[in-house]
Write an enzyme that holds these catalytic residues in place. Structure first.
Site, short mmCIF file in Angstrom:
data_model
loop_
_atom_site.label_atom_id
_atom_site.label_comp_id
_atom_site.label_asym_id
_atom_site.label_seq_id
_atom_site.Cartn_x
_atom_site.Cartn_y
_atom_site.Cartn_z
CG HIS A 61 40.52 43.66 13.51
ND1 HIS A 61 40.53 42.29 13.60
CD2 HIS A 61 41.75 44.07 13.88
CE1 HIS A 61 41.72 41.89 14.01
NE2 HIS A 61 42.49 42.95 14.18
CE1 TYR A 331 43.84 47.30 19.54
CE2 TYR A 331 41.84 46.41 20.45
CZ TYR A 331 43.05 46.22 19.81
OH TYR A 331 43.44 44.96 19.44
C1 HEM Z 1 50.59 46.29 18.66
C2 HEM Z 1 49.63 45.44 18.37
C3 HEM Z 1 48.25 45.83 17.92
C4 HEM Z 1 47.76 47.01 17.43
C5 HEM Z 1 48.54 48.27 17.18
C6 HEM Z 1 46.35 46.85 17.18
C7 HEM Z 1 45.53 47.84 16.68
C8 HEM Z 1 44.16 47.77 16.57
C9 HEM Z 1 43.25 48.86 16.29
C10 HEM Z 1 43.68 50.29 16.01
C11 HEM Z 1 41.98 48.39 16.29
C12 HEM Z 1 40.68 49.17 16.05
C13 HEM Z 1 40.06 49.56 17.38
C14 HEM Z 1 38.74 50.34 17.32
O1 HEM Z 1 38.58 51.28 16.52
O2 HEM Z 1 37.82 50.03 18.12
C15 HEM Z 1 42.09 46.99 16.56
C16 HEM Z 1 41.03 46.13 16.61
C17 HEM Z 1 41.15 44.82 16.96
N1 HEM Z 1 42.29 44.13 17.34
FE1 HEM Z 1 44.13 44.85 17.44
N2 HEM Z 1 46.00 45.59 17.52
C18 HEM Z 1 47.13 44.94 17.98
C19 HEM Z 1 47.21 43.66 18.45
C20 HEM Z 1 46.17 42.80 18.52
C21 HEM Z 1 46.23 41.46 19.07
C22 HEM Z 1 47.47 40.81 19.70
C23 HEM Z 1 44.97 40.96 18.96
C24 HEM Z 1 44.46 39.61 19.38
C25 HEM Z 1 44.67 39.08 20.55
C26 HEM Z 1 44.12 41.97 18.35
C27 HEM Z 1 42.77 41.84 18.09
C28 HEM Z 1 41.95 42.85 17.65
C29 HEM Z 1 40.52 42.68 17.44
C30 HEM Z 1 39.72 41.41 17.67
C31 HEM Z 1 40.03 43.91 17.01
C32 HEM Z 1 38.60 44.25 16.63
C33 HEM Z 1 37.85 44.67 17.86
C34 HEM Z 1 36.45 45.11 17.48
O3 HEM Z 1 35.70 44.25 16.98
O4 HEM Z 1 36.14 46.29 17.69
N3 HEM Z 1 44.87 43.07 18.10
N4 HEM Z 1 43.41 46.62 16.72
#
Ligand code: HEM
Length: 357
Positions: A61, A331
Site C-alpha cells: 500500500h 507491518y
Molecule cells: C497476511 C496478510 C497481510 C500482510 C502480510 C500484510 C502486509 C502489509 C504491510 C507490510 C503493510 C505496510 C505497513 C507499513 O509500512 O506501515 C500493509 C499495509 C496495509 N495493509 Fe496489509 N497485510 C495483510 C493483510 C491485510 C488485510 C487482511 C487488510 C485489510 C483488512 C490489510 C490492509 C492494509 C492497509 C489498509 C494497509 C495500509 C496501512 C497504511 O495506510 O499505512 N492488510 N500490509
C-alpha cells in the site's frame, strides 16, 4: 586490575554466566531480526516490489495520501465496549487512503484494492488503529496461505502467465481461496475512494464493563454512492485519477462513512478471515467518520504511523486470527525498514528531502 585466574572455579562460573547473558542477547537479536522462528514467515510476507525499492515507502500500500477527520459515535455501542470511542463526543482522526500495491508510483488503475487506515486517540490516552480494505473477506485462512497464493499466482517467465499446475496445487491446499478468487475475478473496479466500503476483515472482541466479550467485524459504509469503471475507462484514466478526484471532492465538502458493526453469533468463526459471517447477523451503526482534508503522505501526519490493526484500546481485544497476528509482525518489519531509511537520510522522495551523503 587483577589478572584472571583460569584455574579458579569462581572465574569459570563468572565466565559461564557472561556466556549465558551474551547468548541470550544474541538469540534475542536474531529473533528480533527475524532469523529465528516463525518471524521468518512474517519477514517473507513483506515483499519489495519494484526492485530496487524506493527507500522510505511502505512495503505494501505504498501509494497513499494522509487525511484528517473526526469520528462521532452515536452512543449505540456503549453497552458492548468500554472504549471511549463509543462514548466520547468526538474523536480526532489521523488517516490514510491507499491503493493495494507496493509500488508508490503505480497508476491508480493497477489494482482494484482500495484501503482506509485510521489512528483514533481517545481522551483517556488510548489508541485504536485500523487498516481496512474494500474486500469483505480474505483469500486464505492463514498467512502461510497468503504467501502460497502469491507464489501460485506469480507470472511464469517462460509463458508470461501463472503456472496452472501451481495454482491447482495451491487450491488443493487452500480450498477456501476458490471463493475469493472467483469473487475477485468479477469484482467491479471502484471509480472513487469516496464511494468505497472498507472492511476490517479480521474479527475483534468488544469488551464491556461486565467483562463480556462480543466478537465483531466492521465496515466503513460511505454516504457517497459507489460507482465502477469499465476496463476501457480505466485504460484511459489519468495515473492518479483516484487521488486527484478525492482532492477535488474534498475541496467542495467533507466526506462521510458510517461505522457499521456486525455482531457474531455463538459458533461464528473468529479466527478465520476467509469465512465471512452470514448476512443476517445483526448490524448496527455505531458512529460516523467525517473526512475533511487530505495532505501529501511525504509531509502529512500519517507518514510515520504504523497502522497496525492489533493496537486496540481498553474495551477492545484482538482475536486468535493468525492473519491478524501476522499482520502485526509484517507491518512492524515494513515500518522499521522505512523509518530506518528515513532516519539515515536515504529516503528522499518519500519525505521530500535531499539525500544525505
Ligand atoms: C497476511 C496478510 C497481510 C500482510 C502480510 C500484510 C502486509 C502489509 C504491510 C507490510 C503493510 C505496510 C505497513 C507499513 O509500512 O506501515 C500493509 C499495509 C496495509 N495493509 Fe496489509 N497485510 C495483510 C493483510 C491485510 C488485510 C487482511 C487488510 C485489510 C483488512 C490489510 C490492509 C492494509 C492497509 C489498509 C494497509 C495500509 C496501512 C497504511 O495506510 O499505512 N492488510 N500490509
Amino acid at each position: 586490575m587483577s589478572k584472571l585466574d583460569l584455574r579458579s572455579k569462581k572465574t569459570w562460573g563468572a565466565l559461564a554466566s557472561i556466556a549465558v547473558v551474551a547468548g541470550t542477547l544474541a538469540s534475542a537479536f536474531a529473533w528480533t531480526a527475524g532469523w529465528l522462528g516463525s518471524r521468518t514467515v512474517s519477514q517473507a510476507l513483506v515483499g519489495e516490489t519494484p526492485k530496487p525499492f524506493p527507500p522510505g515507502f511502505r512495503r505494501a500500500h505504498g501509494k497513499g495520501i494522509c487525511f484528517a477527520g473526526t469520528f462521532v459515535p452515536n452512543g449505540s455501542a456503549v453497552s458492548l465496549s468500554t472504549s471511549r470511542l463509543f462514548s466520547q463526543p468526538e474523536i480526532p482522526v489521523v488517516g490514510r487512503f491507499s491503493i493495494g500495491t507496493g509500488d508508490p508510483h503505480a497508476p491508480d488503475s493497477t489494482t482494484k484494492t482500495l484501503s482506509m487506515a485510521l489512528l483514533l486517540k481517545t481522551d483517556d490516552k488510548q489508541q485504536w488503529r485500523m487498516a481496512m480494505n474494500n474486500e469483505p473477506y480474505f483469500a486464505t485462512r492463514n498467512p502461510e496461505g497468503f504467501l502460497a497464493l502469491r507464489q501460485a499466482t506469480a507470472v511464469d517467465a517462460a509463458t508470461g502467465k501463472p503456472d496452472p499446475q501451481r495454482l491447482a496445487d495451491f487450491l488443493k491446499a487452500y480450498p477456501e481461496a476458490e471463493k475469493y478468487l472467483k469473487w475477485a475475478a468479477q469484482k467491479p473496479a471502484p471509480g472513487s475512494f469516496a464511494g468505497a466500503t472498507f472492511y476490517s476483515i479480521n474479527a475483534f472482541y468488544l469488551v464491556n464493563a461486565q467483562g463480556e466479550r462480543q466478537p465483531v467485524r466492521w465496515m466503513m459504509r460511505p454516504h457517497d454512492p459507489f460507482f465502477s469503471l469499465s476496463d476501457e475507462q480505466r485504460k484511459k484514466a489519468d495515473d492518479n485519477f483516484l487521488f486527484e478526484s478525492l482532492r477535488q471532492r474534498l475541496a467542495q465538502k467533507p466526506l462521510y462513512w458510517d461505522y457499521v458493526l456486525q455482531l457474531a453469533q455463538p459458533g461464528d468463526p473468529v479466527d478465520d478471515p476467509s469465512r465471512p459471517w452470514p448476512d443476517n447477523r445483526k448490524q448496527m451503526v455505531a458512529g460516523t467518520l467525517e473526512v475533511t482534508r487530505v495532505e501529501a503522505q511525504s509531509v502529512g501526519a500519517c507518514r510515520d504511523v504504523n497502522f497496525d490493526p492489533s493496537i486496540v484500546p481498553a474495551g477492545v481485544a484482538v482475536t486468535d486470527d493468525p492473519v491478524l497476528n501476522a499482520r502485526s509482525a509484517a507491518y512492524s518489519h515494513s515500518f522499521s525498514r522505512r523509518e530506518r531509511e528515513i532516519g539515515y537520510g536515504k529516503a528522499t522522495e518519500a519525505v521530500q528531502k535531499q539525500e544525505v551523503k
